[in-house]
Scaffold this motif. Structure first.
Motif, PDB file in Angstrom:
ATOM      1  N   GLY A 163       5.474  -1.401   7.551  1.00  0.00           N
ATOM      2  CA  GLY A 163       5.543  -1.799   6.151  1.00  0.00           C
ATOM      3  C   GLY A 163       5.129  -0.661   5.223  1.00  0.00           C
ATOM      4  N   PHE A 164       4.077   0.053   5.586  1.00  0.00           N
ATOM      5  CA  PHE A 164       3.615   1.183   4.775  1.00  0.00           C
ATOM      6  C   PHE A 164       4.722   2.235   4.640  1.00  0.00           C
ATOM      7  CE2 PHE A 164       1.845   5.420   4.306  1.00  0.00           C
ATOM      8  CZ  PHE A 164       0.945   5.259   3.254  1.00  0.00           C
ATOM      9  N   LEU A 165       5.327   2.581   5.752  1.00  0.00           N
ATOM     10  CA  LEU A 165       6.382   3.602   5.727  1.00  0.00           C
ATOM     11  C   LEU A 165       7.598   3.134   4.921  1.00  0.00           C
ATOM     12  CD1 LEU A 165       6.112   4.816   9.428  1.00  0.00           C
ATOM     13  CD2 LEU A 165       5.348   6.040   7.380  1.00  0.00           C
ATOM     14  N   THR A 166       7.926   1.854   5.009  1.00  0.00           N
ATOM     15  CA  THR A 166       9.046   1.314   4.238  1.00  0.00           C
ATOM     16  C   THR A 166       8.730   1.345   2.745  1.00  0.00           C
ATOM     17  OG1 THR A 166       9.675  -0.096   6.097  1.00  0.00           O
ATOM     18  CG2 THR A 166      10.550  -0.693   3.924  1.00  0.00           C
ATOM     19  N   GLY A 167       7.539   0.891   2.364  1.00  0.00           N
ATOM     20  CA  GLY A 167       7.134   0.921   0.961  1.00  0.00           C
ATOM     21  C   GLY A 167       7.070   2.332   0.418  1.00  0.00           C
ATOM     22  N   VAL A 219       0.834  -1.203   0.000  1.00  0.00           N
ATOM     23  CA  VAL A 219       0.000   0.000   0.000  1.00  0.00           C
ATOM     24  C   VAL A 219       0.871   1.256   0.000  1.00  0.00           C
ATOM     25  CG1 VAL A 219      -1.719   1.322   1.312  1.00  0.00           C
ATOM     26  CG2 VAL A 219      -1.995  -1.148   1.039  1.00  0.00           C
ATOM     27  N   GLY A 220       1.913   1.288   0.818  1.00  0.00           N
ATOM     28  CA  GLY A 220       2.804   2.448   0.855  1.00  0.00           C
ATOM     29  C   GLY A 220       3.526   2.649  -0.459  1.00  0.00           C
ATOM     30  N   PHE A 221       3.983   1.570  -1.051  1.00  0.00           N
ATOM     31  CA  PHE A 221       4.696   1.614  -2.328  1.00  0.00           C
ATOM     32  C   PHE A 221       3.791   2.174  -3.429  1.00  0.00           C
ATOM     33  CE2 PHE A 221       6.089  -0.440  -6.293  1.00  0.00           C
ATOM     34  CZ  PHE A 221       7.444  -0.131  -6.301  1.00  0.00           C
ATOM     35  N   ILE A 222       2.574   1.667  -3.499  1.00  0.00           N
ATOM     36  CA  ILE A 222       1.627   2.090  -4.530  1.00  0.00           C
ATOM     37  C   ILE A 222       1.119   3.509  -4.257  1.00  0.00           C
ATOM     38  CG2 ILE A 222      -0.653   1.616  -5.533  1.00  0.00           C
ATOM     39  CD1 ILE A 222       0.012  -1.414  -4.876  1.00  0.00           C
ATOM     40  N   ALA A 223       0.879   3.815  -2.990  1.00  0.00           N
ATOM     41  CA  ALA A 223       0.308   5.124  -2.628  1.00  0.00           C
ATOM     42  C   ALA A 223       1.181   6.282  -3.072  1.00  0.00           C
ATOM     43  CB  ALA A 223       0.054   5.203  -1.122  1.00  0.00           C
ATOM     44  N   VAL A 224       2.500   6.104  -3.034  1.00  0.00           N
ATOM     45  CA  VAL A 224       3.398   7.197  -3.422  1.00  0.00           C
ATOM     46  C   VAL A 224       3.685   7.180  -4.924  1.00  0.00           C
ATOM     47  CG1 VAL A 224       5.646   6.124  -3.070  1.00  0.00           C
ATOM     48  CG2 VAL A 224       5.355   8.538  -2.540  1.00  0.00           C
ATOM     49  N   GLY A 225       3.101   6.225  -5.627  1.00  0.00           N
ATOM     50  CA  GLY A 225       3.246   6.195  -7.079  1.00  0.00           C
ATOM     51  C   GLY A 225       4.103   5.074  -7.607  1.00  0.00           C
ATOM     52  N   GLY A 226       4.569   4.194  -6.730  1.00  0.00           N
ATOM     53  CA  GLY A 226       5.391   3.069  -7.166  1.00  0.00           C
ATOM     54  C   GLY A 226       4.564   2.059  -7.948  1.00  0.00           C
ATOM     55  N   ALA A 272       9.484   3.596  -2.739  1.00  0.00           N
ATOM     56  CA  ALA A 272       8.931   4.173  -3.967  1.00  0.00           C
ATOM     57  C   ALA A 272       9.273   5.650  -4.062  1.00  0.00           C
ATOM     58  CB  ALA A 272       7.415   3.969  -4.011  1.00  0.00           C
ATOM     59  N   GLY A 273       9.304   6.340  -2.930  1.00  0.00           N
ATOM     60  CA  GLY A 273       9.658   7.761  -2.925  1.00  0.00           C
ATOM     61  C   GLY A 273      11.079   7.991  -3.395  1.00  0.00           C
ATOM     62  N   LYS A 274      12.003   7.122  -2.965  1.00  0.00           N
ATOM     63  CA  LYS A 274      13.397   7.230  -3.420  1.00  0.00           C
ATOM     64  C   LYS A 274      13.482   7.023  -4.928  1.00  0.00           C
ATOM     65  CE  LYS A 274      15.436   4.716   0.050  1.00  0.00           C
ATOM     66  NZ  LYS A 274      16.464   3.864   0.598  1.00  0.00           N
ATOM     67  N   GLN A 275      12.754   6.023  -5.425  1.00  0.00           N
ATOM     68  CA  GLN A 275      12.764   5.755  -6.862  1.00  0.00           C
ATOM     69  C   GLN A 275      12.161   6.929  -7.628  1.00  0.00           C
ATOM     70  OE1 GLN A 275      14.253   3.090  -8.416  1.00  0.00           O
ATOM     71  NE2 GLN A 275      13.886   4.329 -10.225  1.00  0.00           N
ATOM     72  N   LEU A 276      11.090   7.486  -7.108  1.00  0.00           N
ATOM     73  CA  LEU A 276      10.439   8.632  -7.740  1.00  0.00           C
ATOM     74  C   LEU A 276      11.413   9.801  -7.853  1.00  0.00           C
ATOM     75  CD1 LEU A 276       7.684   9.881  -8.711  1.00  0.00           C
ATOM     76  CD2 LEU A 276       7.411  10.672  -6.364  1.00  0.00           C
ATOM     77  N   GLY A 326      13.511  11.751 -11.168  1.00  0.00           N
ATOM     78  CA  GLY A 326      13.246  13.165 -11.428  1.00  0.00           C
ATOM     79  C   GLY A 326      11.929  13.674 -10.883  1.00  0.00           C
ATOM     80  N   GLY A 327      11.173  12.843 -10.199  1.00  0.00           N
ATOM     81  CA  GLY A 327       9.906  13.279  -9.607  1.00  0.00           C
ATOM     82  C   GLY A 327      10.132  13.834  -8.210  1.00  0.00           C
ATOM     83  N   SER A 328       9.032  14.168  -7.555  1.00  0.00           N
ATOM     84  CA  SER A 328       9.155  14.663  -6.179  1.00  0.00           C
ATOM     85  C   SER A 328       7.894  14.330  -5.416  1.00  0.00           C
ATOM     86  CB  SER A 328       9.387  16.173  -6.168  1.00  0.00           C
ATOM     87  OG  SER A 328       8.190  16.843  -6.470  1.00  0.00           O
ATOM     88  N   LEU A 329       7.966  14.530  -4.135  1.00  0.00           N
ATOM     89  CA  LEU A 329       6.817  14.308  -3.267  1.00  0.00           C
ATOM     90  C   LEU A 329       6.124  15.629  -2.929  1.00  0.00           C
ATOM     91  CD1 LEU A 329       8.348  11.621  -0.897  1.00  0.00           C
ATOM     92  CD2 LEU A 329       6.790  11.271  -2.813  1.00  0.00           C
ATOM     93  N   GLU A 330       6.289  16.606  -3.773  1.00  0.00           N
ATOM     94  CA  GLU A 330       5.695  17.922  -3.539  1.00  0.00           C
ATOM     95  C   GLU A 330       4.175  17.883  -3.521  1.00  0.00           C
ATOM     96  OE1 GLU A 330       7.459  20.582  -2.612  1.00  0.00           O
ATOM     97  OE2 GLU A 330       9.168  19.225  -2.691  1.00  0.00           O
ATOM     98  N   ALA A 331       3.580  16.831  -4.082  1.00  0.00           N
ATOM     99  CA  ALA A 331       2.120  16.732  -4.123  1.00  0.00           C
ATOM    100  C   ALA A 331       1.529  16.574  -2.725  1.00  0.00           C
ATOM    101  CB  ALA A 331       1.694  15.548  -4.990  1.00  0.00           C
ATOM    102  N   LEU A 332       2.337  16.182  -1.766  1.00  0.00           N
ATOM    103  CA  LEU A 332       1.819  15.964  -0.415  1.00  0.00           C
ATOM    104  C   LEU A 332       1.518  17.275   0.289  1.00  0.00           C
ATOM    105  CD1 LEU A 332       3.951  13.052   1.033  1.00  0.00           C
ATOM    106  CD2 LEU A 332       1.568  13.014   0.339  1.00  0.00           C
ATOM    107  N   SER A 333       0.314  17.364   0.807  1.00  0.00           N
ATOM    108  CA  SER A 333      -0.082  18.538   1.569  1.00  0.00           C
ATOM    109  C   SER A 333       0.611  18.519   2.927  1.00  0.00           C
ATOM    110  CB  SER A 333      -1.602  18.538   1.767  1.00  0.00           C
ATOM    111  OG  SER A 333      -1.980  17.456   2.608  1.00  0.00           O
ATOM    112  N   SER A 334       0.586  19.640   3.604  1.00  0.00           N
ATOM    113  CA  SER A 334       1.180  19.688   4.940  1.00  0.00           C
ATOM    114  C   SER A 334       0.415  18.775   5.893  1.00  0.00           C
ATOM    115  CB  SER A 334       1.218  21.126   5.464  1.00  0.00           C
ATOM    116  OG  SER A 334      -0.084  21.659   5.548  1.00  0.00           O
TER     117      SER A 334
END
Length: 192
Positions: A108-112, A31-38, A116-120, A124-132
């Motif tokens: 597990g969610f945080l690890t996934g 879920v964590g991997f997919i949620a961030v776009g992995g 995926a966030g590192k790969q993103l 060349g992507g970013s996690l800027e889409a995340l709200s505060s």
């Protein structure tokens, strides 16, 4: 529905593979991997599983079950009806065991999410889409990952457990929505 994963059935598969981690942790990872776009193909997912579960090549039946965790999470997160459910043991287990599984799911969610966030970011992507608010909720999840079964006997503990599970579920769906928004057309595409 082929995508439904049963906690106890998956636990038996894990036992057969000699995996020491819990089904909850693998589902949280998916879920964590997919949620961030992995996104990955079957072979890539099985590599993730082997690394996370510290196992060697699973047999074809075990591979099918492991891949079902990924596809079920992906289907649930893509659903318009908020179908995501945390893969945790049922109410027949003691509350302290369910609390421990919740902590493993969140870990597990945080690890996934991190993988995926590192790969993103590498792509060349970013996690800027995340709200505060989502960033704050992720901090909450880091605290929940450390959850202890010490409070299992406290009055109202069952209700507290249910509320924390629901909060975790909503955070996962919110992060997924924020990180997987459809991209609008580029200036060139709008011209045609």
């Amino acid at each position: 529905m082929a995508d439904i994963v049963d906690h106890d059935d998956l636990a038996n598969v894990f036992l057969g593979m000699g995996a020491l981690q819990s089904p909850a942790e693998l589902h949280g990872y998916a879920v964590g991997f997919i949620a961030v776009g992995g996104r990955t193909e079957r072979s890539g997912w099985l590599k993730h599983c082997c690394d996370l579960l510290d196992i060697e090549n699973p047999d074809p039946e075990q591979s099918d079950e492991l891949f079902r965790v990924y596809t079920a999470a992906k289907t649930a997160l893509a659903s318009d009806d908020l179908a995501l459910q945390l893969l945790l043991p049922g109410d027949e287990l003691d509350l302290d065991q369910r609390i421990a599984s919740l902590g493993q799911w969140v870990q597990g969610f945080l690890t996934g999410f991190a993988m995926a966030g590192k790969q993103l970011q590498k792509d060349g992507g970013s996690l800027e889409a995340l709200s505060s608010d989502s960033r704050e909720a992720l901090s909450d999840l880091a605290a929940i990952a450390q959850i202890s079964a010490d409070e299992a006997g406290a009055e109202g503990a069952e209700q507290d457990f249910f509320e924390i599970c629901e909060y975790v579920r909503v955070v996962a769906m919110t992060v997924n929505t924020e990180c997987n928004r459809p991209q609008g057309p580029t200036a060139g595409e709008r011209l045609h």
